[in-house]
Design a protein around this motif. Sequence first.
Motif, short mmCIF file in Angstrom:
data_model
loop_
_atom_site.label_atom_id
_atom_site.label_comp_id
_atom_site.label_asym_id
_atom_site.label_seq_id
_atom_site.Cartn_x
_atom_site.Cartn_y
_atom_site.Cartn_z
N GLU A 293 15.65 -7.73 54.56
CA GLU A 293 16.07 -7.23 53.38
C GLU A 293 15.95 -8.40 52.23
O GLU A 293 15.31 -8.17 51.23
CB GLU A 293 17.54 -6.85 53.08
CG GLU A 293 18.01 -6.00 52.20
CD GLU A 293 19.21 -5.75 52.03
OE1 GLU A 293 19.59 -5.26 50.87
OE2 GLU A 293 20.03 -5.76 52.88
N LEU A 296 12.36 -9.15 51.58
CA LEU A 296 11.54 -7.87 50.73
C LEU A 296 12.02 -7.85 49.38
O LEU A 296 11.10 -7.58 48.26
CB LEU A 296 12.08 -6.58 51.48
CG LEU A 296 11.31 -6.19 52.72
CD1 LEU A 296 11.92 -5.12 53.60
CD2 LEU A 296 10.00 -5.92 52.73
N ALA A 301 10.32 -5.85 46.53
CA ALA A 301 10.26 -4.47 47.13
C ALA A 301 11.68 -3.69 46.81
O ALA A 301 12.52 -4.56 46.38
CB ALA A 301 10.27 -4.63 48.47
N PHE A 316 11.69 0.63 52.55
CA PHE A 316 11.49 0.24 51.37
C PHE A 316 10.21 0.75 50.87
O PHE A 316 9.23 1.24 51.46
CB PHE A 316 11.44 -1.40 51.64
CG PHE A 316 10.12 -1.81 52.23
CD1 PHE A 316 8.92 -2.19 51.53
CD2 PHE A 316 9.93 -1.99 53.61
CE1 PHE A 316 7.84 -2.60 51.95
CE2 PHE A 316 8.94 -2.26 54.07
CZ PHE A 316 7.78 -2.73 53.34
N ARG A 361 6.18 -10.92 55.05
CA ARG A 361 6.16 -11.79 53.91
C ARG A 361 4.72 -12.07 53.57
O ARG A 361 4.16 -11.65 52.50
CB ARG A 361 6.91 -12.82 53.97
CG ARG A 361 6.89 -13.48 52.22
CD ARG A 361 7.47 -15.19 52.68
NE ARG A 361 8.74 -15.11 53.15
CZ ARG A 361 10.13 -15.29 52.64
NH1 ARG A 361 10.05 -14.70 51.20
NH2 ARG A 361 10.99 -15.36 53.23
#
Length: 573
Positions: A293, A296, A301, A316, A361
């Motif tokens: 999380e 992101l 995101a 997401f 990533r």
Amino acid sequence: MARISPSYLLQFDEPAGYLDFARYGPPSHAVVDTTARLLNSSAKAGPSTVDDLMRQEVRAKAAVARLCGTDTDHVVLLPNTSQGLFQAAFHAPPGEVLVSAAEFPANTYPWARAAEAGRITLRRMRPPRGYVTPEVVARELTGDTTLVSVSAVDFRTGYRADLAALRDTVGDRLLVVDGIQGFGVVDAPWEAADVLVVGGQKWLRAGWGTGFAVLSDRALERMRPLLSGWTGAHDAGLFDDEIHPPAEFAASWSVSNLSPVTSGAFAAALELVEEAGVAAIESRIAERVGELEEMLRAVGAEIVSATGRRAGILAFSLPGHPAERVGAVLAAEGIAATVRTDHVRLSPHASTPASAVEAVRTALEHLSRPMPASQVPAASATDSVLSALVPAVSGLAAMLGPGNEVVLHDLSKLPDSIVAIAGGITGREPGGPMTDLLLGLVRRGTTHDLTNYETHGPDGRPIRSSTIFLRDADGVAIGCLCVNSEVTQGPASEVRAESFPPDVDSLQRFLVDRAVAQTGIPVGLMKKKHKAAVVRELDEAGFFLIKDAVDFLAGELEVTRYTIYNYLNEIRA
């Protein structure tokens, strides 16, 4: 990082980028070895082999009982979650059943079928965001409600239901819980459920064909076991040509002997969970979800799943990038994820390494935000390449001469992907959509070059076409250059059907009309299977890459947009 038994982690060797445990959990070495050992034993069967194999059921039931804090009298093994929920639905006492319309279909169809059979009355709740909270249930309860069915963890959002509070809310009514997305990885009060149904192929990592139900005394008292087979009968081994009454306790839900091989594999998986401890597994997953999380959000995101009461699911979206494209980029980097219509779902397990976070990533950075100025930004590089080619389109068309057309597409602008066009063969303009053929290729991720194929223009005349995909430094298709020419001589390498719509509305209309025609059934006469077939065909054609496609199709098929989403979820599950 949360501490967990090294011997547990050594049981698994799925690829580091596997982040799809909410869909399927690759099994452990113990499960694979147990399966092989029991199959080998069955291949060399002797006088006692079958009896020895059948003891695997006792072993698996004992493991379930220990994890649930009950005894084996209240446990029955099942081949999957759906069978258990169908039995719960047809065994339910008369009255009203409450279930959320946003549940996974395995927890909606059984109740709908039981209602159609006249066994129950079904009322479908529509809670905000699909979260079945105690407050939502309390508002929906009536004096006629006899049963509430809920998922312990929502398959879309990872929202974790408050089972203890739901137990208090429903009172003496029956509470049925689909625990497949949480059991073994969420330390929950499973005893709150009157019927707990769990499949073993996801987070338990036991493989397909495994599962169980645990029944409370309340459930055993009120639910009549209609779907009970000979193995669920009293004195099942007595073959006296009589129909015996159902057995006592949970055994009455048994329909037939299950495979002792899968029962043994299931036992091995459950025993691994016991060894590591649910709390340790849950903590490890929570840390990995937290890392995902954080990463992101850092790449721009938007988290669309639950962030409070959540389990191991993280969904997401990436603004400006269709979920299909995000999923394709992840897949190219070896990341396994579930791609839905408007989001991507990640679901790590305790064995997921930290390198998986960095792999995600790496895959997403060039889609989300510019890199440092000292480096060449992937997104800017893409824009530069395509922008540099725009003036070349007219020059190339002029060089090829009359009867030729050159088109440049930018795949980040789907479906209005034409950024430059010259030649006039197909009558399109910049800002227009790609063809149905190209859209389907992008949807399926088969972005390989097509050269010298024959198709037909909007006016029906034959044309020869070639499509060359343009790629960024990572090999991801970012655009394509197409050449269309009037056929004058020589055969083409192949013939392909292709439509050249002037605008997105025309593209949508063409795709829907084609999909409906393929069923051979007018919309007004379609049943669910026909409409689902239309959705499947359109999904494969890339139709849902078009903005507002769901609403458009819902109107055409005379259903709600939620029905379209349900079809898509079933197709992509």
